[in-house]
Design an enzyme around this catalytic site. Structure first.
Site, PDB file in Angstrom:
ATOM      1  N   GLY A  22     -16.969 -26.365 -49.515  1.00  0.00           N
ATOM      2  CA  GLY A  22     -16.899 -27.804 -49.256  1.00  0.00           C
ATOM      3  C   GLY A  22     -18.249 -28.368 -48.846  1.00  0.00           C
ATOM      4  O   GLY A  22     -19.039 -27.693 -48.186  1.00  0.00           O
ATOM      5  N   THR A  56     -17.840 -18.286 -48.467  1.00  0.00           N
ATOM      6  CA  THR A  56     -19.161 -18.107 -49.057  1.00  0.00           C
ATOM      7  C   THR A  56     -19.862 -16.900 -48.449  1.00  0.00           C
ATOM      8  O   THR A  56     -20.513 -16.109 -49.151  1.00  0.00           O
ATOM      9  CB  THR A  56     -20.013 -19.368 -48.826  1.00  0.00           C
ATOM     10  OG1 THR A  56     -19.383 -20.478 -49.476  1.00  0.00           O
ATOM     11  CG2 THR A  56     -21.412 -19.199 -49.377  1.00  0.00           C
ATOM     12  N   THR A  88     -20.500 -25.429 -42.117  1.00  0.00           N
ATOM     13  CA  THR A  88     -19.097 -25.843 -42.133  1.00  0.00           C
ATOM     14  C   THR A  88     -18.845 -26.849 -41.022  1.00  0.00           C
ATOM     15  O   THR A  88     -19.391 -26.709 -39.925  1.00  0.00           O
ATOM     16  CB  THR A  88     -18.116 -24.662 -41.955  1.00  0.00           C
ATOM     17  OG1 THR A  88     -16.797 -25.170 -41.747  1.00  0.00           O
ATOM     18  CG2 THR A  88     -18.483 -23.784 -40.775  1.00  0.00           C
ATOM     19  N   ASP A 137     -16.110 -27.032 -39.643  1.00  0.00           N
ATOM     20  CA  ASP A 137     -15.122 -26.398 -38.770  1.00  0.00           C
ATOM     21  C   ASP A 137     -15.756 -25.587 -37.644  1.00  0.00           C
ATOM     22  O   ASP A 137     -15.064 -25.221 -36.688  1.00  0.00           O
ATOM     23  CB  ASP A 137     -14.210 -25.478 -39.585  1.00  0.00           C
ATOM     24  CG  ASP A 137     -13.323 -26.234 -40.550  1.00  0.00           C
ATOM     25  OD1 ASP A 137     -12.968 -27.388 -40.235  1.00  0.00           O
ATOM     26  OD2 ASP A 137     -12.992 -25.689 -41.612  1.00  0.00           O
ATOM     27  N   MET A 141      -9.786 -32.867 -39.461  1.00  0.00           N
ATOM     28  CA  MET A 141      -9.859 -31.660 -40.281  1.00  0.00           C
ATOM     29  C   MET A 141      -9.959 -30.410 -39.409  1.00  0.00           C
ATOM     30  O   MET A 141     -10.519 -30.435 -38.320  1.00  0.00           O
ATOM     31  CB  MET A 141     -11.051 -31.735 -41.236  1.00  0.00           C
ATOM     32  CG  MET A 141     -10.790 -32.590 -42.466  1.00  0.00           C
ATOM     33  SD  MET A 141     -12.139 -32.484 -43.665  1.00  0.00           S
ATOM     34  CE  MET A 141     -11.337 -33.141 -45.121  1.00  0.00           C
ATOM     35  N   ARG A 199       1.609 -44.702 -35.179  1.00  0.00           N
ATOM     36  CA  ARG A 199       0.928 -44.696 -36.467  1.00  0.00           C
ATOM     37  C   ARG A 199       0.076 -43.428 -36.619  1.00  0.00           C
ATOM     38  O   ARG A 199      -0.456 -42.908 -35.643  1.00  0.00           O
ATOM     39  CB  ARG A 199       0.025 -45.918 -36.613  1.00  0.00           C
ATOM     40  CG  ARG A 199       0.749 -47.257 -36.542  1.00  0.00           C
ATOM     41  CD  ARG A 199       1.551 -47.512 -37.815  1.00  0.00           C
ATOM     42  NE  ARG A 199       2.110 -48.858 -37.815  1.00  0.00           N
ATOM     43  CZ  ARG A 199       3.273 -49.188 -37.267  1.00  0.00           C
ATOM     44  NH1 ARG A 199       4.002 -48.262 -36.680  1.00  0.00           N
ATOM     45  NH2 ARG A 199       3.712 -50.433 -37.310  1.00  0.00           N
ATOM     46  N   GLN A 253     -14.909 -37.368 -43.018  1.00  0.00           N
ATOM     47  CA  GLN A 253     -15.553 -36.515 -42.016  1.00  0.00           C
ATOM     48  C   GLN A 253     -16.638 -35.623 -42.612  1.00  0.00           C
ATOM     49  O   GLN A 253     -17.519 -35.141 -41.902  1.00  0.00           O
ATOM     50  CB  GLN A 253     -14.493 -35.650 -41.317  1.00  0.00           C
ATOM     51  CG  GLN A 253     -13.502 -36.465 -40.516  1.00  0.00           C
ATOM     52  CD  GLN A 253     -12.225 -35.698 -40.221  1.00  0.00           C
ATOM     53  OE1 GLN A 253     -12.121 -35.024 -39.198  1.00  0.00           O
ATOM     54  NE2 GLN A 253     -11.245 -35.786 -41.114  1.00  0.00           N
TER      55      GLN A 253
END
Length: 352
Positions: free
Chosen positions: A10, A110, A130, A132, A174, A270, A278
């Site tokens: 990504g 990767t 990343t 993350d 995410m 909501r 992001q």
């Protein structure tokens, strides 16, 4: 020296900045170095799609988001275990291109492939990318702080709507396996509830936390990692969790939480999903500095002939780890992490 560079997995902010740092540093050591930009990650190495890139092309991309080389996902399990011919193609093309080193920018998958190629005899240097922040052995990955900035701004903006309308707003951040991004963005934005994969939540306790926030200030903000799960789901496999959610008619944790809150408390609820926003845009200043440091350090490794490693930030200093040591490991948020303790000390609920 001939160097191949690819970006895989990504996209995120900082990929171009790292390549810039690497190329500027390596050309200062060896002005005659040849840089081969490999198109679309490992896919380009498999199909031998590349071009010679002049150092000047990297000069003004410090602030540019995305990647000038393009990227793609090549799942490790599929690539290594079911498509061995593609592994052989990568090795063959590495040699046909006459590369002295392959520089790989990417995340967990990767790095697993990079470690495998290193074990197969290729000279590989990794760079940890990343949003993350889940790569083992590095305090931070580049791209993470940029994503934190975007997610935080999103929650900040949502809060004004929540306050104006007296609503409960759930922002899905995410992070399927690790909750670093949600944890940082949740704390930075002052969220009332933060739910991450590492701490299974009780919906009863989440509802109570929302009720307390509603009574105190008339609205509530919840930051939820996309991989968050409740206590009943924690023992299940990923496939079993998805099947259970499908049977209940709710495929995401955010939607199920919103439904439960609305039904039990009778308040407007909501869900906001920033999604790929992001990942987008240019890197924040922190990442620009980190990318420059990491890129320059990777150039030093290449010049010194130190391969089979990936760059890392440890205790404020730039160093490297063996690809073999970090491949396949995930850096999860420890439930007793000091940030979680600090958040709890100020009243943030983790649904426990």
């Amino acid at each position: 020296m001939r160097i191949g560079i690819l970006t895989s997995g990504g996209d995120c902010a900082g990929l171009n900045a790292v390549m810039r740092g690497f190329v500027k540093a390596i050309t200062a050591v060896d002005p005659k170095v040849e840089i081969y930009g490999i198109k679309d990650g490992y896919g380009g190495l498999i199909s031998r799609e590349y071009r010679v890139i002049e150092p000047g092309e990297f000069a003004d991309i410090l602030k540019l988001g995305g990647t000038i080389l393009g990227t793609s996902r090549q799942p490790y399990k599929k690539l290594i275990f079911t498509e061995r011919d593609k592994v052989e193609q990568m090795k063959e093309n590495y040699r046909k291109m006459g590369l002295d080193v392959l520089v790989v920018l990417g995340g967990q998958g990767t790095h697993k492939t990079a470690a495998f190629l290193s074990g197969e005899g290729l000279n590989v240097i990794g760079l940890p990318k990343t949003i993350d922040n889940d790569i083992w052995g590095t305090d931070f990955t580049f791209g993470f702080h940029s994503a934190v900035s975007v997610a935080t701004e999103c929650i900040d903006r949502v809060q004004t709507t929540a306050e104006s309308h007296g609503r409960v707003m759930i922002v899905e951040v995410m992070g399927n396996k690790a909750g670093w991004l949600t944890l940082y963005a949740g704390i930075a934005s002052g969220a009332d509830v933060i739910l991450i994969p590492e701490i299974p939540y009780s919906i009863d306790k989440v509802v109570k936390a929302v009720e307390r926030a509603e009574e105190r200030k008339g609205f509530c903000i919840i930051a939820v990692a996309e991989g968050a799960m409740d206590e009943s789901e924690a023992p299940l496999t990923k496939k079993e969790r998805f099947q259970k959610r499908a049977e209940q008619g709710e495929t995401t944790a955010s939607n199920r939480i919103a439904k439960a809150i609305a039904e039990r408390l009778g308040v407007e609820t909501r869900v906001v999903v920033p999604g790929h926003i992001q990942r987008g845009g240019g890197p924040v200043p922190y990442d620009r500095v980190l990318c420059t440091q990491m890129g320059a350090y990777a150039a030093r490794l290449a010049a010194e002939g130190r391969f089979g490693v990936t760059v890392a930030l440890v205790g404020g200093g730039i160093t490297c780890n063996s690809l073999a040591d970090i491949a396949g490991k995930t850096k999860f948020v420890p439930p007793r992490h000091e940030l979680i303790r600090a958040a709890k000390d100020i009243g943030v609920s983790f649904g426990e």
